[in-house]
Design an enzyme around this catalytic site. Sequence first.
Site, mmCIF file in Angstrom:
data_model
loop_
_atom_site.group_PDB
_atom_site.id
_atom_site.type_symbol
_atom_site.label_atom_id
_atom_site.label_comp_id
_atom_site.label_asym_id
_atom_site.label_seq_id
_atom_site.Cartn_x
_atom_site.Cartn_y
_atom_site.Cartn_z
ATOM 1 N N HIS A 46 0.823 -1.205 0.000
ATOM 2 C CA HIS A 46 0.000 0.000 0.000
ATOM 3 C C HIS A 46 0.860 1.260 0.000
ATOM 4 O O HIS A 46 0.500 2.265 -0.617
ATOM 5 C CB HIS A 46 -0.917 -0.017 1.224
ATOM 6 N N HIS A 92 -9.956 3.232 -0.907
ATOM 7 C CA HIS A 92 -10.165 2.777 0.470
ATOM 8 C C HIS A 92 -11.002 1.505 0.406
ATOM 9 O O HIS A 92 -12.058 1.388 1.015
ATOM 10 C CB HIS A 92 -10.833 3.866 1.319
#
Length: 754
Positions: A46, A92
């Site tokens: 990430h 997200h």
Amino acid sequence: MTAAFSPEIIAQHQLTPAEYQKVVDILGRQPTYTELGIFAVMWSEHCSYKSSRVHLKKLPTRGKLVVQGPGENAGIIDIGGGYVIAFKIESHNHPSFIEPLQGAATGVGGILRDIFTMGARPIAVMDSLRFGRLEVGQVGQASACQPERSSASSTAARNRRIVSGVVAGIAHYGNCFGVPTVGGECIFEPCYDGNPLVNVFALGVCRKEDVFYAKAAGVGNPVIYVGARTGRDGIHGASMASAEFTEESKQKRPNVQVGDPFMEKLLLEACIEAMQTGAIVGIQDMGAAGLTCSTCEMGSRGEVGIEIELDRVPQRETGMTPYEIMLSESQERMLLVADKGREHEVFRVFKKWGLEAAEIGIVTDDGKLRVRHHGEIVAEIPNRELADEAPLYNRPYTVPPAGAHEHVPSVEANVQAALPALLAAPDICSKRWIWEQYDFQVRTNTLTIPEQTDAAIVRVKETGTSIAMSLDGNGRYTFLSPREGAQLAVAECCRNLSVVGALPVAATNCLNFGNPERPEIMGQLVEAIEGMSDACRFFDTPITGGNVSLYNETLGGGIYPTPVIGIVGLMKTAAPVTIPFKHAGRSVVLLGGAGTCDEVRFGGTQYAKEIEKQLWGLPPALDLLHEKRVQEAIREIVSAGLAESAHDLSDGGLAVALAECCFGAAEIGAQIDLDSDLRPEVLAFHEAPSRILISTAHPKQVAAIAEKHGVPSPVVGGTIENGMEIRQRGITLGSWDIAALRAAYEGALEAHVR
């Protein structure tokens, strides 16, 4: 001397044995537990993009308007008049599966901070959403990339709960913060049952000289923490987003942050006011990896060190460990570096806005992140090795075979019945139930109403110009051919801007894929990046930044490869050209022509999905040069004031686009007759690109412009007082009442969700 960690502890931090050994080599010793956590989040997929960086370099990132490309919190382009816009898209996804409302809400909060940390005031948000199936009957069909693993009723119920939560989260944060959510897209596929995608785009504006960067400088300058206190929410959020979901994923709720949009609004105002004092040297939000990310990245960019004392960090919970403080992803927090001796100016501003501000450290000259707790050093790591020299993998990949999914011969088509069914399909139907929950007109700059134009438009009052924005992606197309699917997304995004008269100038992307350790998934990612690169170069829309979201898999079942592209365009402020027909008696022109589509290119359409319940072949064929000419022609037609309405053909093809043009306030209809050898259902519903429906009182002038650009522009019919009819060489394929079509279109989503 710190003891070595067990293989189990290392695995829990999602570090490989080789990565752990690299940590030891960098430090020259075993790491502390806090250091282990810091490396784990900064080297997570990430944060580090360790599987994609080598391929992301293929994307075009420079252009004549680009002020800041990838590497900062947001990309920036020059819009003239001394002003710039900052924009970016983020994901997200994993948090929104675990806790839909807060996951989506904090996704909005995070992207807004990315914008105002650059010194820009956010003026627009858009969202690109992907959810699983909503109906029990639909859930009985296994996905092409994810097998069925739970009961139909429980899967549908969970998906409906996720949809409601995500939409409520976006609405809650955006509405309370006071930024308009002006558009987006929403798609439903079986492969998103276990992995919804929540991609959020934001755009802000500021003067060019007011841009700020996330770079520390000035040895001895104070490091100041501002905003909300640090809690235990969000710990390991970045590493959670870098792994597949398992049966235990529901236990990860504490990893999802909790947002406070009202505090974020105060933080925005305080940060912008503090920037105007001239006392701030650098600024960065505490997003993924929280305090860890902001300290080491600011230090690395500035080629300096940062030393902090955790006792000074404002905390809302007692007994927090250094590990927890450094890895917390609590929201609404920023890190500043100020000029030494001018700290009081910063503190005064934040006190005025009722926000905490605490000096927690200083800038040093040794290039290290040094963390103290109760005076004891708990972490000491070289910034560059931590932030910029994470492991880089050129993972093996296999190029997926194009068109490998064979078509089962279809039954005889019924265009009359198929159109209402398509208009009621979740992907195509009106998303009014979603966008009515958003305040899309706050700040009074929004010039468009969702579903009335192909692109959203906001004006920049100070310059007399407007910014058009569009998001696009098609997982089915990209699954069938990753390279072509990515190119089609870029082309449609640019076309949406061109239809409203805007010139596409720059882009941002969000690359949503499965597990990159699987060669076939890595192949999808590589092909999509290369396809997007080629298209963005062709349309001169450099990528100024973006996001990569990998490991979107649950129990071994992955999502469709879903690259989402967001493109911005520039135009003079004017009343936008909208989709609905305005008056009867106008010519209907099909700019770009009827297009061609063979059986192989029909298998990724909405017709194939909803009517034939199949997926096969290849996505629609794209001729980049023809597409560019069509876009140049429509921009000139719109600029000349010749288009009374305009709408591009995409999902559902000609018949769906024509119906959407009939859904205006006056319900002006149309009758068209096409000269084509295509089968009726292919003619009505194929999704070949580079086509735009125009209604005009000046067909000859439109034809002259089209001819100049080498683009066909047949008059295929005209607008009428009521009703809609499609003919093929004089034979009626379907005739419909507009009110009935509209009822199917506008009521479907709420019925699906509830």
